[in-house]
Design a protein around this motif. Structure first.
Motif, mmCIF file in Angstrom:
data_model
loop_
_atom_site.group_PDB
_atom_site.id
_atom_site.type_symbol
_atom_site.label_atom_id
_atom_site.label_comp_id
_atom_site.label_asym_id
_atom_site.label_seq_id
_atom_site.Cartn_x
_atom_site.Cartn_y
_atom_site.Cartn_z
ATOM 1 N N GLY A 31 0.791 -1.229 0.000
ATOM 2 C CA GLY A 31 0.000 0.000 0.000
ATOM 3 C C GLY A 31 0.817 1.269 0.000
ATOM 4 N N ASP A 32 2.048 1.206 -0.459
ATOM 5 C CA ASP A 32 2.928 2.371 -0.472
ATOM 6 C C ASP A 32 3.522 2.569 -1.863
ATOM 7 O OD1 ASP A 32 4.641 4.460 0.142
ATOM 8 O OD2 ASP A 32 6.238 3.122 0.859
ATOM 9 N N PRO A 33 2.882 3.397 -2.689
ATOM 10 C CA PRO A 33 1.645 4.152 -2.486
ATOM 11 C C PRO A 33 0.419 3.281 -2.754
ATOM 12 C CG PRO A 33 2.565 4.673 -4.627
ATOM 13 C CD PRO A 33 3.540 3.736 -3.982
ATOM 14 N N LYS A 37 -2.956 6.398 -6.339
ATOM 15 C CA LYS A 37 -1.938 7.417 -6.084
ATOM 16 C C LYS A 37 -0.756 7.225 -7.030
ATOM 17 C CE LYS A 37 -4.173 9.336 -2.681
ATOM 18 N NZ LYS A 37 -4.737 10.704 -2.827
ATOM 19 N N LEU A 38 0.085 8.249 -7.106
ATOM 20 C CA LEU A 38 1.213 8.230 -8.024
ATOM 21 C C LEU A 38 2.458 7.630 -7.392
ATOM 22 C CD1 LEU A 38 0.915 11.796 -9.619
ATOM 23 C CD2 LEU A 38 0.175 9.631 -10.607
ATOM 24 N N ILE A 69 0.723 -0.620 -12.740
ATOM 25 C CA ILE A 69 0.749 0.832 -12.920
ATOM 26 C C ILE A 69 0.326 1.192 -14.341
ATOM 27 C CG2 ILE A 69 2.601 1.151 -11.228
ATOM 28 C CD1 ILE A 69 4.536 1.515 -13.629
ATOM 29 N N VAL A 70 -0.049 2.446 -14.508
ATOM 30 C CA VAL A 70 -0.294 3.018 -15.834
ATOM 31 C C VAL A 70 0.532 4.288 -15.920
ATOM 32 C CG1 VAL A 70 -1.961 4.135 -17.339
ATOM 33 C CG2 VAL A 70 -2.610 2.082 -16.107
ATOM 34 N N ARG A 71 1.300 4.394 -16.988
ATOM 35 C CA ARG A 71 2.156 5.569 -17.172
ATOM 36 C C ARG A 71 1.483 6.519 -18.155
ATOM 37 N NH1 ARG A 71 8.292 4.252 -17.974
ATOM 38 N NH2 ARG A 71 8.393 6.240 -16.873
ATOM 39 N N ARG A 72 1.254 7.754 -17.706
ATOM 40 C CA ARG A 72 0.625 8.767 -18.542
ATOM 41 C C ARG A 72 1.608 9.910 -18.752
ATOM 42 N NH1 ARG A 72 -3.513 5.982 -20.706
ATOM 43 N NH2 ARG A 72 -5.005 5.223 -19.159
ATOM 44 N N ARG A 73 1.910 10.160 -20.019
ATOM 45 C CA ARG A 73 2.871 11.220 -20.319
ATOM 46 C C ARG A 73 2.382 12.556 -19.770
ATOM 47 N NH1 ARG A 73 4.917 11.374 -26.351
ATOM 48 N NH2 ARG A 73 5.617 9.331 -25.612
ATOM 49 N N GLY A 76 2.330 11.566 -14.769
ATOM 50 C CA GLY A 76 2.917 10.704 -13.751
ATOM 51 C C GLY A 76 2.542 9.242 -13.917
ATOM 52 N N THR A 77 2.953 8.451 -12.954
ATOM 53 C CA THR A 77 2.763 6.996 -12.978
ATOM 54 C C THR A 77 1.771 6.606 -11.895
ATOM 55 O OG1 THR A 77 5.022 6.681 -13.771
ATOM 56 C CG2 THR A 77 3.924 4.770 -12.813
ATOM 57 N N LEU A 78 0.603 6.137 -12.314
ATOM 58 C CA LEU A 78 -0.494 5.856 -11.399
ATOM 59 C C LEU A 78 -0.522 4.375 -11.023
ATOM 60 C CD1 LEU A 78 -3.099 7.185 -10.126
ATOM 61 C CD2 LEU A 78 -4.323 6.247 -12.106
ATOM 62 N N VAL A 79 -0.654 4.092 -9.725
ATOM 63 C CA VAL A 79 -0.820 2.721 -9.251
ATOM 64 C C VAL A 79 -2.269 2.303 -9.479
ATOM 65 C CG1 VAL A 79 -0.736 1.179 -7.251
ATOM 66 C CG2 VAL A 79 0.984 2.963 -7.521
#
Length: 252
Positions: A31-33, A37-38, A69-73, A76-79
């Motif tokens: 859970g971190d993050p 959350k990013l 994760i999903v990386r969005r230009r 940031g990088t979202l969990v």
């Protein structure tokens, strides 16, 4: 290059980006993050773990391929998950199996346009160039799960549904054509190819451009042998599995 064990400080045999990916997986599982959350930026990961930008980028690629994760230009990088998702399993046996895929993996259209197939695309899809088609592009996903595919569907113009109906269909376009247009699918030709994702496909699926992918290209025919529709679908390599059973014919 090897990586340091995050608990003992000992060197491991794994490449450093693999070690970093596993370390981040443990953090995410704890859970971190948390989901939604990013993750820290590539620069922050480099500072925290004393790794190169390339190492950080490759570690994030592994996490994206694992569906964590999903990386969005620019965003940031979202969990998006705390544990790797099992790959979507597609039975491969008959036309009904392909139709079931459309029911399970719903299509969310992102764009529609009328096109004539240019020669290179027509050759890739195995048909003659020209002809008018409605191209529907979008993501396929099981509700509540990360997208499992990005697809381009080319529907013969005279059979194409109204654009406003596409969202309601959830991707059941071939079944709609059979029930509303009265043209049923009698045969499907399918090619399965290994390859890499383009930048466009990777951006939509939250993966790195060039990541391993499984591509399927299909041609749907009516009973007279005319093309009903064509599709070009790409699946991230770790999110999709084809399954089939083969029976030995009895010996005489």
């Amino acid at each position: 290059m090897t990586g340091a064990d995050d608990e003992t400080g000992l060197e491991t045999a794994a490449p450093r980006y693999v070690w970093l990916a596993e370390t981040l997986k443990k953090r995410i599982a704890a859970g971190d993050p948390p989901v939604g959350k990013l993750l820290p930026t590539e620069h922050a990961l480099c500072e925290t773990y004393n790794v190169s930008r390339h190492t950080a980028r490759e570690a994030l690629r592994l996490l994206a391929e694992a569906g964590l994760i999903v990386r969005r230009r620019g965003a940031g990088t979202l969990v998006i998950a705390t544990e790797s998702k099992a790959a979507f399993a597609q039975r491969l046996g008959n036309v009904d199996d392909l139709m079931q895929y459309a029911r399970d993996a719903r299509l969310t259209p992102e764009s529609t346009t009328m096109v004539a197939l240019e020669s290179q695309l027509a050759r890739a899809l195995g048909v003659a160039p020209g002809g008018e088609y409605m191209r529907v592009s979008g993501l396929r996903a099981v509700p509540g799960e990360p997208a499992i595919a990005y697809t381009d569907i080319y529907i013969r113009a005279d059979l194409a549904p109204p654009v406003e109906k596409l969202v309601e269909m959830n991707g059941l376009i071939i079944e709609w054509i059979a029930s509303v247009r009265g043209v049923a699918t009698a045969r499907v030709d399918q090619a399965i190819l290994a390859g890499a994702m383009t930048e466009r496909e990777a951006a939509s699926l939250g993966c790195e451009a060039g990541a391993a992918a499984l591509r399927t290209r299909r041609r749907y025919y009516d009973k007279s042998g005319r093309v009903i529709a064509l599709s070009d679908t790409v699946h991230p390599g770790n999110r999709f599995v084809y399954e089939m059973s083969l029976l030995r014919e009895s010996e005489h």
